[in-house]
Design an enzyme around this catalytic site. Structure first.
Site, short mmCIF file in Angstrom:
data_model
loop_
_atom_site.label_atom_id
_atom_site.label_comp_id
_atom_site.label_asym_id
_atom_site.label_seq_id
_atom_site.Cartn_x
_atom_site.Cartn_y
_atom_site.Cartn_z
N HIS A 133 34.23 -86.38 32.95
CA HIS A 133 33.66 -85.09 33.36
C HIS A 133 32.14 -85.19 33.54
CE1 HIS A 133 36.64 -81.77 33.46
NE2 HIS A 133 37.38 -82.66 32.82
N GLU A 161 36.39 -77.66 40.25
CA GLU A 161 36.45 -78.64 39.17
C GLU A 161 36.61 -80.03 39.78
OE1 GLU A 161 38.68 -79.54 34.91
OE2 GLU A 161 39.31 -77.83 36.11
N LYS A 169 53.39 -61.86 37.43
CA LYS A 169 52.02 -62.24 37.08
C LYS A 169 51.67 -61.96 35.62
CE LYS A 169 50.88 -61.40 41.87
NZ LYS A 169 50.32 -60.46 42.85
N ASP A 218 49.27 -66.52 46.60
CA ASP A 218 48.73 -65.50 45.71
C ASP A 218 48.38 -66.19 44.39
OD1 ASP A 218 48.26 -63.40 43.96
OD2 ASP A 218 49.86 -62.14 44.75
#
Length: 348
Positions: free
Chosen positions: A341, A38, A168, A244
């Site tokens: 963007h 991005e 998670k 991670d």
């Protein structure tokens, strides 16, 4: 079985900064690597860092540091589970010795519990040095589980991971009890800098933070979370430093709090579940880029156990603040976000 080959997948990376950070985990000026597809993330976060430099830097305060793993035990009934729990809690020093015996850095900090029917859930919270600590605390939990089963034959094995951790997954428990680094990044921005560098005002940012992050988040049913895009910065930082990446799920459960203070804007990002380490899986192992990034960030120095990881966490939190500040400022102005963007992503 056929031999499995491991390849390093390149991810576009740029450095943002300089970024000055002050607090109880780091006092330094650094440049920060962000790995992302991005592309607008780089100039946006760099704008936040530039504002921070004009304000004397970002203040970061480490509140807590621990890793958790929960285990599940089965009893014949609730009364047996409760009696066993009382005995387990009374023998906490024994459990601490078991945890300490599993490695050089694992230390038991706290023990929490829940009983559901005949099921006994124990949540172990440990110090894990410079590692994020998933494997270390699982190893400790496995030893504790074996010890409890040997002492309490009335109990049976349920699971080495019981989801009371929680690992998670979005939850409330990690923000309440702590898992990873609990760290707060703050900055105070004069009105003139808001208007000149962010093209907005303290009042507009405070109003948007309330209406978007807090009220909008409440409407969406967010869990202990009120922010615009912590996950974007966390993922870019995690990939650049060998973390991670799945830990952005709980890591992005954070809160932006803003206030107007006279003519100034107080802007803060609280990250209560920032799971990050300077050693362990993802670091070393032939990934030269990650190693170079950690060295450049000053997180491979000879320091007491845990200090490199806490330094890395503070740098990460300060970077999250820079990205969050810039995005919220852009969203106070109609059309600015989309124009950026279109211009940056098409040019890339």
């Amino acid at each position: 079985m056929p031999r499995r080959e491991t390849h390093i997948t390149p991810i576009p990376t740029q450095w943002i900064g300089p970024l000055t950070i002050r607090g109880n985990a780091v006092n330094d000026t650094v440049r920060v690597p962000l790995a992302t597809y991005e592309t607008p993330l780089w100039p946006s976060t760099a704008r936040g860092a530039k504002v921070a430099e004009h304000c004397g830097g970002v203040r970061c305060t480490l509140i807590d540091d621990r890793m958790a793993r929960s285990i599940l035990l089965e009893a014949p009934d609730a009364a047996t589970a409760y009696t066993a729990l009382q005995q387990i809690l009374a023998a906490r020093d024994e459990l601490a010795a078991v945890v300490a015996g599993t490695g050089r850095f694992a230390r038991l900090l706290d023990l929490h519990h829940q009983i559901v029917g005949n099921l006994l859930y124990l949540r172990l919270e440990c110090a894990t040095g410079d590692a994020s600590g998933h494997n270390m605390v699982t190893k400790a939990a496995d030893a504790v589980l074996s010890h409890i089963l040997a002492v309490h034959p009335e109990l049976a094995y349920g699971s080495i991971s019981a989801n009371y951790c929680t690992d998670k997954k979005a939850s409330a428990v990690n923000g309440i009890l702590g898992r990873g680094k609990n760290i707060i990044a703050e900055i105070t921005i004069p009105r003139r800098l808001c208007e000149r560098m962010l093209r907005t005002t303290p009042e507009k940012i405070c109003a948007l933070n309330l209406r978007k992050n807090h009220i909008g988040g409440a409407l969406a049913g967010s869990i202990r979370s009120a922010n615009a895009h912590f996950a974007n910065i966390l993922l870019a930082f995690y990939l650049a430093t060998g973390q991670d990446a799945a830990n952005i799920i709980e890591g992005s459960q954070g809160i932006v709090h803003t206030e107007t203070r006279g003519d100034d804007l107080y802007f803060s990002c609280t990250l209560p579940n920032l799971i990050i380490g300077s050693v362990g899986n993802g670091k070393g192992g032939g990934n030269d880029a990650v190693e170079a990034h950690l060295h450049a960030l000053g997180c491979r120095e000879d320091r007491p156990a845990g200090e490199n990881a806490r330094r890395l966490a503070a740098i990460c939190a300060a970077t999250v603040l820079c990205g969050e500040l810039s995005l919220l400022a852009a969203q106070t102005n109609p059309g600015e976000l989309m124009r950026a963007h279109l211009a940056l992503e098409r040019r890339a």
